[in-house]
Write a protein that holds these residues in place. Structure first.
Motif, PDB file in Angstrom:
ATOM      1  N   PHE B  68       0.849  -1.191   0.000  1.00 58.83           N
ATOM      2  CA  PHE B  68       0.000   0.000   0.000  1.00 58.83           C
ATOM      3  C   PHE B  68       0.887   1.244   0.000  1.00 58.83           C
ATOM      4  O   PHE B  68       2.061   1.193   0.390  1.00 58.83           O
ATOM      5  CB  PHE B  68      -0.907   0.026   1.237  1.00 58.83           C
ATOM      6  N   TYR B  69       0.272   2.361  -0.412  1.00 62.30           N
ATOM      7  CA  TYR B  69       0.987   3.632  -0.540  1.00 62.30           C
ATOM      8  C   TYR B  69       0.121   4.732   0.036  1.00 62.30           C
ATOM      9  O   TYR B  69      -1.099   4.722  -0.163  1.00 62.30           O
ATOM     10  CB  TYR B  69       1.242   3.891  -2.024  1.00 62.30           C
ATOM     11  N   GLY B  70       0.724   5.674   0.746  1.00 67.58           N
ATOM     12  CA  GLY B  70      -0.058   6.792   1.257  1.00 67.58           C
ATOM     13  C   GLY B  70       0.793   8.026   1.456  1.00 67.58           C
ATOM     14  O   GLY B  70       2.027   7.933   1.535  1.00 67.58           O
ATOM     15  N   ILE B  71       0.129   9.188   1.503  1.00 67.76           N
ATOM     16  CA  ILE B  71       0.817  10.430   1.854  1.00 67.76           C
ATOM     17  C   ILE B  71       0.113  11.010   3.071  1.00 67.76           C
ATOM     18  O   ILE B  71      -1.116  11.116   3.095  1.00 67.76           O
ATOM     19  CB  ILE B  71       0.794  11.448   0.703  1.00 67.76           C
ATOM     20  N   THR B  72       0.897  11.349   4.087  1.00 66.28           N
ATOM     21  CA  THR B  72       0.370  11.971   5.305  1.00 66.28           C
ATOM     22  C   THR B  72       0.784  13.438   5.317  1.00 66.28           C
ATOM     23  O   THR B  72       1.919  13.762   4.966  1.00 66.28           O
ATOM     24  CB  THR B  72       0.935  11.254   6.551  1.00 66.28           C
ATOM     25  N   CYS B 101       9.228   8.490   3.207  1.00 66.32           N
ATOM     26  CA  CYS B 101      10.065   9.412   2.437  1.00 66.32           C
ATOM     27  C   CYS B 101       9.507  10.808   2.637  1.00 66.32           C
ATOM     28  O   CYS B 101       8.376  11.089   2.214  1.00 66.32           O
ATOM     29  CB  CYS B 101      10.026   9.067   0.951  1.00 66.32           C
ATOM     30  N   THR B 102      10.290  11.681   3.252  1.00 65.79           N
ATOM     31  CA  THR B 102       9.772  13.021   3.536  1.00 65.79           C
ATOM     32  C   THR B 102       9.715  13.860   2.263  1.00 65.79           C
ATOM     33  O   THR B 102      10.681  13.910   1.498  1.00 65.79           O
ATOM     34  CB  THR B 102      10.632  13.735   4.599  1.00 65.79           C
ATOM     35  N   LEU B 103       8.569  14.528   2.069  1.00 68.63           N
ATOM     36  CA  LEU B 103       8.360  15.353   0.883  1.00 68.63           C
ATOM     37  C   LEU B 103       8.592  16.829   1.194  1.00 68.63           C
ATOM     38  O   LEU B 103       9.296  17.506   0.466  1.00 68.63           O
ATOM     39  CB  LEU B 103       6.928  15.145   0.360  1.00 68.63           C
ATOM     40  N   MET B 123      13.182  14.245  10.335  1.00 69.22           N
ATOM     41  CA  MET B 123      12.558  14.202   9.006  1.00 69.22           C
ATOM     42  C   MET B 123      12.705  15.564   8.326  1.00 69.22           C
ATOM     43  O   MET B 123      12.411  16.599   8.934  1.00 69.22           O
ATOM     44  CB  MET B 123      11.066  13.876   9.131  1.00 69.22           C
ATOM     45  N   TYR B 124      13.144  15.540   7.079  1.00 68.78           N
ATOM     46  CA  TYR B 124      13.229  16.770   6.278  1.00 68.78           C
ATOM     47  C   TYR B 124      13.180  16.357   4.816  1.00 68.78           C
ATOM     48  O   TYR B 124      13.372  15.163   4.501  1.00 68.78           O
ATOM     49  CB  TYR B 124      14.498  17.563   6.619  1.00 68.78           C
ATOM     50  N   PRO B 125      12.928  17.287   3.888  1.00 68.31           N
ATOM     51  CA  PRO B 125      12.730  16.873   2.493  1.00 68.31           C
ATOM     52  C   PRO B 125      13.895  16.030   1.976  1.00 68.31           C
ATOM     53  O   PRO B 125      15.051  16.450   2.050  1.00 68.31           O
ATOM     54  CB  PRO B 125      12.618  18.204   1.742  1.00 68.31           C
ATOM     55  N   PHE B 149       4.830  13.367   3.992  1.00 65.38           N
ATOM     56  CA  PHE B 149       5.735  12.265   3.650  1.00 65.38           C
ATOM     57  C   PHE B 149       4.928  11.147   3.005  1.00 65.38           C
ATOM     58  O   PHE B 149       3.732  10.990   3.270  1.00 65.38           O
ATOM     59  CB  PHE B 149       6.471  11.743   4.900  1.00 65.38           C
ATOM     60  N   SER B 150       5.601  10.397   2.133  1.00 70.55           N
ATOM     61  CA  SER B 150       4.964   9.233   1.535  1.00 70.55           C
ATOM     62  C   SER B 150       5.356   7.994   2.326  1.00 70.55           C
ATOM     63  O   SER B 150       6.415   7.959   2.967  1.00 70.55           O
ATOM     64  CB  SER B 150       5.356   9.100   0.064  1.00 70.55           C
TER      65      SER B 150
END
Lengths: 185, 185
Positions: B68-72, B101-103, B123-125, B149-150
């Protein structure tokens, strides 16, 4: 001691950094099986790099429940009229899925089920692709720049390259009038 | 019929698009258990959105081998001196891992093993985080903008929110002199 740590790895300015990053390349000499036009292939430098892969394996291979991460960089080019592409594989444990997220460039994700039905999905920056279980997958660079994408897959998935090396996909992706076309072999 | 298809989903210009994207939000009223300072919490609007999650479930839940994949997206803010954060959970199948993975934005990934040892990763881009199996995880926004983040996780992992709801993490992340600090409760 601080309990606030740096992240395991970073991908910043198109560069993957961190401990324990595994790097490989695949050259024409390693990919003799996959291209259709052997005459064109023989005229090319066997040391030509077709693609590179950087991987991060935070757990042991074959461990159930873990995940692996990698970035693939496919160089632009063709062998005859067939685009530079990856070997392609099924997962050894057939039902394991995978995600691809395109970072840069343009290409195709070529997919084939176990009945040898083959299709493709367009790859471009921001495209996200789910590769279902029981589905062979290969990527081709159809542009003039590097095609790169990140991949996420189960640590116990494994790779079955042999089936593709022996039987290929049922369709090949060729350049016709400057455009990619998926044709039966 | 063309066998070249569009990708399943795209994430372009910070926007996730595609069929079957699941969207939820979590407001202060849904997160009463997780913040330490109940007095501060009671003075705030319970409808305040703390975070939103967009998810893509390409296979059924509880299917083995899928992903599964998600963005929070966590909004900036604090409850007392504790940063806005997610509920946090173990996976129901404890050994399932996950990648973050931080966006954009800045924050902390708070991790706790089954012996209640708690630590955090910045966490940072571009930061990439592997969450091992058997490890509870929660994210907090320590900046002034949205933290996004994804995430990629196994389709059969499931969520055990109850353990964290009842017992919390052994440390909480608070703002002290403008900086995040992980302290024992």
């Amino acid at each position: 001691m601080s309990s606030i740590l740096e992240p395991g790895i970073t991908f910043i300015n198109k560069e993957l950094k961190g401990k324990n990053i595994d790097r490989i390349d695949r050259r024409l000499k390693n990919l003799k099986d996959i291209f259709f036009d052997k005459t064109a292939l023989e005229k090319m430098d066997p040391e030509t790099v077709v693609y590179e892969v950087e991987s991060y394996f935070p757990v042991e291979h074959d461990i159930e429940g873990g995940l692996f991460y990698g970035i693939t960089y496919i160089h632009p080019g063709t062998v005859g009229n067939e685009y530079f592409m990856t070997k392609g594989h099924f997962h050894k444990i057939r039902n394991r899925g995978e995600f691809y997220c395109t970072l840069q460039g343009e290409g195709m994700l070529i997919l084939m089920d176990e009945n040898r039905n083959t299709w493709a999905e367009k790859m471009y920056p921001g495209s996200i692709h789910y590769i279902k279980g029981n589905t062979a997958h290969r990527t081709a660079n159809t542009g003039n720049t590097i095609l790169s994408f990140s991949a996420f897959w189960p640590s116990d998935a494994g790779h079955d390259y042999a089936t593709i090396s022996e039987q290929g996909f049922s369709k090949i992706l060729v350049q016709r009038q400057g455009k990619p076309e998926l044709i039966s072999r």
